[in-house]
Structures are given as structure tokens and as C-alpha cells.
Design a protein around this motif. Sequence first.
Motif, PDB file in Angstrom:
ATOM      1  N   LYS A  86      -7.249  -2.226   1.189  1.00 29.21           N
ATOM      2  CA  LYS A  86      -8.562  -3.087   0.294  1.00 29.21           C
ATOM      3  C   LYS A  86      -8.295  -2.699  -0.978  1.00 29.21           C
ATOM      4  O   LYS A  86      -8.416  -3.527  -1.937  1.00 29.21           O
ATOM      5  CB  LYS A  86     -10.001  -2.554   0.605  1.00 29.21           C
ATOM      6  CG  LYS A  86     -10.356  -3.234   2.137  1.00 29.21           C
ATOM      7  CD  LYS A  86     -11.682  -2.672   2.546  1.00 29.21           C
ATOM      8  CE  LYS A  86     -12.139  -3.248   3.851  1.00 29.21           C
ATOM      9  NZ  LYS A  86     -13.361  -2.407   4.360  1.00 29.21           N
ATOM     10  N   ALA A 142      -5.532  -4.630  -2.554  1.00 28.67           N
ATOM     11  CA  ALA A 142      -5.805  -5.982  -2.847  1.00 28.67           C
ATOM     12  C   ALA A 142      -6.695  -6.386  -3.948  1.00 28.67           C
ATOM     13  O   ALA A 142      -6.629  -7.091  -4.653  1.00 28.67           O
ATOM     14  CB  ALA A 142      -6.492  -6.592  -1.494  1.00 28.67           C
ATOM     15  N   SER A 143      -7.190  -5.168  -4.317  1.00 29.23           N
ATOM     16  CA  SER A 143      -8.195  -5.188  -5.506  1.00 29.23           C
ATOM     17  C   SER A 143      -7.521  -4.958  -6.794  1.00 29.23           C
ATOM     18  O   SER A 143      -8.505  -4.990  -7.823  1.00 29.23           O
ATOM     19  CB  SER A 143      -9.487  -4.292  -5.193  1.00 29.23           C
ATOM     20  OG  SER A 143      -9.171  -2.936  -5.384  1.00 29.23           O
ATOM     21  N   GLN A 152       1.994  -5.840  -3.785  1.00 34.77           N
ATOM     22  CA  GLN A 152       0.407  -5.847  -2.986  1.00 34.77           C
ATOM     23  C   GLN A 152       0.390  -7.018  -1.838  1.00 34.77           C
ATOM     24  O   GLN A 152      -0.581  -7.491  -1.628  1.00 34.77           O
ATOM     25  CB  GLN A 152      -0.359  -6.612  -4.280  1.00 34.77           C
ATOM     26  CG  GLN A 152      -0.523  -5.664  -5.508  1.00 34.77           C
ATOM     27  CD  GLN A 152      -1.549  -6.128  -6.585  1.00 34.77           C
ATOM     28  OE1 GLN A 152      -1.019  -6.556  -7.623  1.00 34.77           O
ATOM     29  NE2 GLN A 152      -2.592  -5.796  -6.390  1.00 34.77           N
ATOM     30  N   ASP A 153       1.414  -6.875  -1.211  1.00 31.18           N
ATOM     31  CA  ASP A 153       1.444  -7.504   0.280  1.00 31.18           C
ATOM     32  C   ASP A 153       0.871  -6.927   1.342  1.00 31.18           C
ATOM     33  O   ASP A 153       1.314  -6.064   2.159  1.00 31.18           O
ATOM     34  CB  ASP A 153       2.971  -7.884   0.465  1.00 31.18           C
ATOM     35  CG  ASP A 153       3.273  -8.777   1.823  1.00 31.18           C
ATOM     36  OD1 ASP A 153       1.959  -8.988   2.359  1.00 31.18           O
ATOM     37  OD2 ASP A 153       4.377  -8.946   1.901  1.00 31.18           O
ATOM     38  N   THR A 154      -0.512  -7.070   1.203  1.00 36.51           N
ATOM     39  CA  THR A 154      -1.312  -6.407   2.408  1.00 36.51           C
ATOM     40  C   THR A 154      -0.862  -6.922   3.673  1.00 36.51           C
ATOM     41  O   THR A 154      -0.992  -5.827   4.687  1.00 36.51           O
ATOM     42  CB  THR A 154      -2.888  -6.543   2.082  1.00 36.51           C
ATOM     43  OG1 THR A 154      -3.180  -7.747   2.043  1.00 36.51           O
ATOM     44  CG2 THR A 154      -3.158  -5.848   0.753  1.00 36.51           C
TER      45      THR A 154
END
Length: 152
Positions: free
Chosen positions: A79, A82-83, A41-43
Amino acid sequence: MKNFIIALLLLVNTAVFAQNSSAENTPEQMVKDFFEAFHRQDTLTLSEIAYPGAKMESVSKDADGNTKLSSNGYSEFLKSIASIPAEASFEEKLLGFRVEKNGLLATVTTPYSFYYNGNFSHCGVNSFQLVNFNGAWKIVHLIDTRTKEGCD
């Protein structure tokens, strides 16, 4: 003689580093980096891998069997990543790579199976379009298929 040996070591070290850098900056490696960042989850890394304004699309069938195409911008994808709740687990298992490169353009195709919280969710094929911008490959388009049928 001592200066010659030092110069030779520096030259060999530089050549090895250059080979490693170019080997890491291949279309296949960029897709592998994408999935490593995706699973973490490394945006930030995900945004660096893609060209600004990259497009994402998915092809699936609706409940009536009609083909459905959904489109999103890459920022919406970031997004959504990240959520995802921290307690959720997800894994996209890649089942292979097919790379076609032609100058500044490359296509990387990866069949996959997707698991959410340890349970099979769906399978399909990812198709990444990458462009080489001044020696760096960037994802410009990603389209995938999603189905629950024919997943072996």
C-alpha cells in the motif's frame, strides 16, 4: 536423419530453457526482481515475489539514540509503494550481495544507499529471508537497518 536433427535441436533448446529458468529462480535473482519491481512501483510483481503473510521490519535509532524496531505486514508495504506520488523519484542503490543458501532456506544481505528525489536519505543493510516452495523462491521476511551515519 532430418528427424534426428529436429529432435536434437528440440533437446538442446529445452536444456537451454531449463538452465535459464533455474538461473532466474535463485535467491539473488529474486531480490534483484524485488528491487526492479520496487523502483517501478509494480505492486503486482512485488506481491508475487513474496509469500502470503511475509513480514517486514526496520531497525533504527530514535532521536534519543535508543534502538527502535518497527514491524509491518507485507500488505502495508505494498500500500505504501502504491501511494508514492508519480512525480516523486526514489532509488535504493544496492552496494553488493551476500547469499547464504542451505537447502530450502536462503538469506540474501544487501548493503544500500537510499535516495529520494535525487537527495540522499539514508543507508543501511537489507536482510531477506527466502524459502523455496516447490522449486520457487519466495521472500518470507525482510528486515533492514536505516541510518544517516557511517554512510560512505
